[in-house]
Design an enzyme around this catalytic site. Structure first.
Site, PDB file in Angstrom:
ATOM      1  N   TYR A 101      -1.901  -0.636  10.259  1.00  0.00           N
ATOM      2  CA  TYR A 101      -2.112  -1.119   8.836  1.00  0.00           C
ATOM      3  C   TYR A 101      -0.823  -0.658   8.102  1.00  0.00           C
ATOM      4  CZ  TYR A 101      -3.858  -1.211   3.881  1.00  0.00           C
ATOM      5  OH  TYR A 101      -4.002  -1.352   2.649  1.00  0.00           O
ATOM      6  N   SER A 122       1.066  -1.235   0.148  1.00  0.00           N
ATOM      7  CA  SER A 122      -0.017  -0.006   0.182  1.00  0.00           C
ATOM      8  C   SER A 122       0.992   1.169   0.111  1.00  0.00           C
ATOM      9  CB  SER A 122      -1.022  -0.038   1.294  1.00  0.00           C
ATOM     10  OG  SER A 122      -1.353   1.398   1.410  1.00  0.00           O
TER      11      SER A 122
END
Ligand code: NAP
Length: 248
Positions: free
Chosen positions: A157, A143
């Site tokens: 995350y 990501s």
């Protein structure tokens, strides 16, 4: 060449778009889902309509026995595995670290880190030439949060995805001699359901508008990079992280 690939979390979002595009290439696609059977059936039908073969398996990407069962099902249905997309991932509800409880942090790490490591391990066990496999390609989904840290929203995350990028680097060097290319794709803000699950459904449009390309990306745009990394056209690419972020 016909390929057999395994995708974790292939019923919706980036995993589903990857499954559909791989189907268009005529590949056999085994994908997992966690609970949305309707979406899984729709994606399987779309893969087959595009020209591929599909097998949907209910399998939790944080549970070792489920992961092994997913790979076993793929091998039984379609023979040796040539590619794996380590895609299943979740976010928690947007929060500062100081307000996150233990259960939330543990679940993020269980799925996004521990589960992804187990999927990578299984991919190597099945594809390594030294273990009877025929080589292949492992694509880890990272990501853009790795570069940004996701303050005030998802630092857990972002840090977990950092682990995935380091895994990509180390494992690519470890298993390159065994015929396995390991790479990662680093999506930016992409139009999928993940944002609503984090309590921020408008996030892609809000952040997308601030990117150099002025919009969020689509799951199909990410899938193009993933399928390229899976296939022979990227035959000399290993250990790479491909940004699909609209320049963010
Ligand atoms: P999504 O739209 O929320 O879809 C998640 C998929 O993963 C669904 O198919 C879901 O299955 C499955 N899944 C969730 N937990 C699972 C588990 N424990 N075991 C097996 N499958 C599970 O997500 P997405 O946006 O496509 O995200 C895919 C990957 O891209 C993730 O790793 C995410 O971190 C990464 N990513 C996304 C973005 C973005 O903006 N969307 C940006 C950067 C990175 P069900 O349908 O059964 O629920």
């Amino acid at each position: 060449m016909t390929r057999s690939i395994v995708i974790t979390g292939g019923s919706r979002g980036i995993g589903a778009a990857t499954a559909r595009l791989a189907g268009k290439e005529g590949w056999s696609v085994t994908f997992s889902y966690i609970g949305n059977e309707k979406a899984a059936k729709e994606t399987a039908a779309a893969v087959e309509a595009a020209g591929g073969k599909a097998l949907a398996v209910k399998s939790d990407a944080s549970v070792e026995k489920d992961i092994i069962a997913l790979f076993d099902a793929a091998t039984k249905a379609f023979g040796p595995i040539d590619g794996v997309v380590n895609n299943a991932g979740i976010v928690g509800v947007t929060a500062k670290l100081a307000d996150m409880d233990y259960e939330r942090i543990k679940r993020i790490v269980d799925i996004n880190v521990t589960g992804a490591f187990l999927v990578a391990r299984e991919a190597v066990r099945r594809m390594a030439k030294g273990r009877g496999g025929r080589g292949g390609s492992l694509v880890n989904i990272s990501s853009a949060a790795v570069k940004l840290g996701a303050p005030n929203t998802y630092v857990d995350y972002a840090a977990g995805k950092g682990a995935i990028e380091t895994l990509t680097l180390g494992l690519s060097r470890e298993v390159g001699p065994d015929g396995i290319r390991v790479s990662a794709v680093r999506p930016g803000v992409i139009l999928t359901d993940i944002h609503a699950s984090g309590g921020a459904p408008d996030r892609p449009h809000q952040i997308g508008a601030t990117t150099p390309l002025g919009r969020p990306g689509t799951a199909e745009e990410v899938a193009e990079a993933v399928v390229w990394l899976l296939g022979d056209k990227s035959s000399y690419v290993a250990g790479a992280v491909v940004d699909v972020t609209g320049g963010r």
